[in-house]
Design an enzyme around this catalytic site. Sequence first.
Site, PDB file in Angstrom:
ATOM      1  N   ASN A 100       0.870  -1.152  -0.300  1.00 55.30           N
ATOM      2  CA  ASN A 100      -0.156  -0.194   0.082  1.00 55.30           C
ATOM      3  C   ASN A 100       0.842   1.262   0.143  1.00 55.30           C
ATOM      4  O   ASN A 100       0.147   2.699   0.202  1.00 55.30           O
ATOM      5  CB  ASN A 100      -1.129   0.403   1.407  1.00 55.30           C
ATOM      6  CG  ASN A 100      -0.088  -0.277   2.090  1.00 55.30           C
ATOM      7  OD1 ASN A 100       0.958   0.079   2.796  1.00 55.30           O
ATOM      8  ND2 ASN A 100      -0.946  -0.400   3.656  1.00 55.30           N
ATOM      9  N   LYS A 101       1.940   1.570   0.276  1.00 50.12           N
ATOM     10  CA  LYS A 101       3.030   1.909   0.436  1.00 50.12           C
ATOM     11  C   LYS A 101       3.311   2.049  -1.789  1.00 50.12           C
ATOM     12  O   LYS A 101       3.118   2.099  -2.701  1.00 50.12           O
ATOM     13  CB  LYS A 101       4.323   2.149   0.562  1.00 50.12           C
ATOM     14  CG  LYS A 101       4.278   1.654   2.173  1.00 50.12           C
ATOM     15  CD  LYS A 101       3.454   2.589   3.371  1.00 50.12           C
ATOM     16  CE  LYS A 101       3.420   1.961   4.580  1.00 50.12           C
ATOM     17  NZ  LYS A 101       3.087   0.923   4.898  1.00 50.12           N
TER      18      LYS A 101
END
Length: 372
Positions: free
Chosen positions: A183-184
């Site tokens: 999710n980065k």
Amino acid sequence: MADFIPVNEPLLDGNEKKYLNECIDTGWISSGGPFVKQFEAKFAETVRRKHAITVCNGSVALDAAVVALDIQAGDEVILPTFTIISCGAAIVRAGGIPVVVDCDPLTWNMDVSQIEAKITPKTKAIMVVHIYGLPVDMNPVLELADKYGLKIIEDAAEMHGQTYRDKPCGSFGGISTFSFYPNKHVTTGEGGIIVTDDDSLAEKCRSLRNLCFQPQRRFIHEELGWNLRFTNLQAAVGLAQLERLPEFVQRKRKMGAFYTELLAEVSQLELSLVKTDYAESIYWVYGMIIKDDVPFDAAEAMQRLREKKIGTRPFFWGMHEQPVFHKMGLLKDVSCPVAERLSRRGFYVPSGLALTEDQMKQVVIAVKEVFN
């Protein structure tokens, strides 16, 4: 019928396949491959650091950083209560004592005005954690560290591409860490990195990453380390992602602006802050707070959105309310009302890089239905 929209889906349509195929074709799939050094060098350059040391995830990056800074039994480390458990866990595993401060109600970052009152003769370091989209106000923290001779550990896990007063997040203090979870803004599937300008700290982290093998006598150990090594496969994906970081930041800011414009009329919500005088949000996630006069909390709102096929995540649960720390006799009878409110009334909606405008419109419609 519309498909379920996950809270995050990474964007992997650059050079990822090309570089992965190169790993397979050459047989370099372990931690010894050339992409690891390339990725480390490129990442260090991106955040204006001298050294970058890849590790297998962002949590162990914090573990290694804390040990490298020689945090020992009884040493106090000040950190925000509103953060992921990894931050407190790294301190506790090293024998240190976490000392928490509440957060700013607008930026959701640690309230830097509360730090000085928490400093004691046992204080060894301040762990700064940039939260969700905006960085911590660093200048006051740097001044306190200088005044009291404290070390700074900067957790920039969520801040790929963000700056504080035009200086990259990840370039502050003695040592900084990042995560490359899916999710980065930059992902390697799992992965993390430690960055520093200090030669001895870098050498220590490299040793800790590799079981503290000694160069001359590999299997004789003076210290205990971990196997935290990062593979050439991960680095290949990371390099492809890093090539597009400016594009990804621009894309995230466009998504944030889209949500902010369309959700502004939902009077029951407090939306992510767009900017401060020192930074513009990069919207790692798009968060919102349910106002106090709404008769249900974040858990209920998230359930209602799930029924409408919208993925969500709750906000962090404060360190001072973690049962595992209470069992250890830590952080008992601590009050942090801002964080307690955020934990119970805050959540975030789908905001991954692969999210389409049509999906965002579907999210907005669902949120409006839940609150109106």
